[in-house]
Design a protein around this motif. Structure first.
Motif, short mmCIF file in Angstrom:
data_model
loop_
_atom_site.label_atom_id
_atom_site.label_comp_id
_atom_site.label_asym_id
_atom_site.label_seq_id
_atom_site.Cartn_x
_atom_site.Cartn_y
_atom_site.Cartn_z
N ASP A 127 0.83 -1.21 0.00
CA ASP A 127 0.00 0.00 0.00
C ASP A 127 0.87 1.26 0.00
O ASP A 127 0.57 2.24 -0.70
CB ASP A 127 -0.96 0.00 1.19
N ALA B 188 -3.29 -2.10 -6.96
CA ALA B 188 -4.35 -1.97 -5.95
C ALA B 188 -4.67 -3.34 -5.34
O ALA B 188 -4.89 -3.45 -4.12
CB ALA B 188 -5.59 -1.35 -6.58
N ALA C 22 -6.66 -3.91 -1.63
CA ALA C 22 -7.90 -3.16 -1.78
C ALA C 22 -9.09 -4.10 -1.84
O ALA C 22 -9.03 -5.18 -2.46
CB ALA C 22 -7.84 -2.31 -3.05
N PRO D 78 -10.19 -3.76 -6.10
CA PRO D 78 -9.02 -3.26 -6.84
C PRO D 78 -9.40 -2.53 -8.13
O PRO D 78 -8.71 -1.59 -8.53
CB PRO D 78 -8.22 -4.53 -7.14
N LEU E 47 -10.49 1.04 -7.11
CA LEU E 47 -9.35 1.84 -6.67
C LEU E 47 -8.41 2.13 -7.83
O LEU E 47 -7.94 3.27 -7.99
CB LEU E 47 -8.59 1.12 -5.55
N GLY E 48 -8.10 1.14 -8.64
CA GLY E 48 -7.20 1.36 -9.76
C GLY E 48 -7.72 2.42 -10.71
O GLY E 48 -6.96 3.29 -11.17
N ILE F 68 -6.39 5.09 -1.07
CA ILE F 68 -5.86 3.77 -0.75
C ILE F 68 -6.30 3.34 0.64
O ILE F 68 -6.77 2.20 0.83
CB ILE F 68 -4.32 3.78 -0.87
#
Length: 266
Positions: free
Chosen positions: A149, A206, A211, A214, A217-218, A252
């Motif tokens: 992270d 991510a 995450a 992911p 978040l990505g 994040i």
């Protein structure tokens, strides 16, 4: 004199090669544009070494290690690519004609068409080089010793530094998509392929960071990355992208599943 305006050219003892090192954040190394045009801006720095000022022509220099550059005049193809680097990145594609490119490169127009069948082919070669430089920067900005992270967040600290550099004029691929909006065109397709690769890599980072989603978040981090490049182009070095690292950390931290978050606090 800013560090990213310095290039040291260190001659080998046999004087047949020049070793080029570019001073940029993190000690990265990059290629030197237009080595044949050294007169007038060259100064001495120690035995067997030359120091010159130059303005990097790409927002991201090659971070892949020390290059060796021949002292002889570079090939016609390399001269054309160096000219394209400067002109396309600073002025765009439609504002730059073939005559200007060959004049800057110091070659005949026939030389250009011997290496590139059209201006479009030269644009694609320019974008391929920009893609290589981007990934060299991306990989160099990921700390392999940091927790996943923090490694991902550190990428955006590096992005903040890059966006604040006078040499950063934004993202070459954003500019390409804007100038060539037709998806079927070679320029647009090349830019889209680059962005899709960046998107996939951020999603993977991510996922590695733990995450919960992911993909979400990505994609959010891609918005931050492209936003920082757009701000650099719009505002110049003094731009709001200075806070992109903190913004990435907030995303994040909010996206981590409970188990990775507990580990990160210990």
């Amino acid at each position: 004199m800013p560090a990213d305006d310095l290039v040291a050219l260190e001659a080998d003892p046999d004087q047949r090669h020049l070793r080029a090192s570019v001073g940029v954040d993190g000690g990265q190394v990059g290629e030197v544009p237009r080595l044949e045009h050294l007169a007038g801006d060259v100064g001495q720095r120690g035995h067997g070494s030359l120091l010159l000022r130059y303005r990097p022509v790409c927002s991201i220099l090659d971070a892949g290690g020390r290059e060796r550059v021949r002292a002889e005049v570079r090939s016609g193809r390399e001269s054309l690519l160096a000219a394209a680097d400067a002109l396309f990145y600073e002025r765009g594609f439609h504002a730059v004609g073939v005559d200007l490119i060959v004049a800057r490169a110091g070659v005949a127009k026939t030389t250009m068409y011997r290496h590139f069948s059209s201006k479009e082919d030269l644009i694609v070669a320019y974008l391929d080089r920009a893609d290589e430089r981007f990934w060299a920067w991306f990989d160099a900005s990921l700390d392999p010793h940091a927790p996943p992270d923090q490694r991902l967040a550190g990428l955006f600290d590096a992005l903040a530094n890059l966006a604040a550099s006078p040499s950063c004029l934004g993202c070459a691929f954003q500019a390409t998509a804007a100038e060539f909006p037709e998806p079927s065109g070679a320029g647009h397709a090349t830019a889209l392929a680059h962005k899709e690769a960046v998107r996939a890599r951020l999603r993977q980072q991510a996922a590695d960071a733990g995450a919960a989603d992911p993909t979400l978040l990505g994609d959010a981090l891609l918005v931050l990355l492209d936003g920082a490049f757009a701000l650099a182009r719009m505002y110049g070095p003094d731009n709001p992208a200075a806070g992109v690292g903190a913004a990435a950390r907030s995303l994040i931290d909010a996206s981590l599943s409970p188990a990775p978050r507990r580990r990160a606090r210990r």
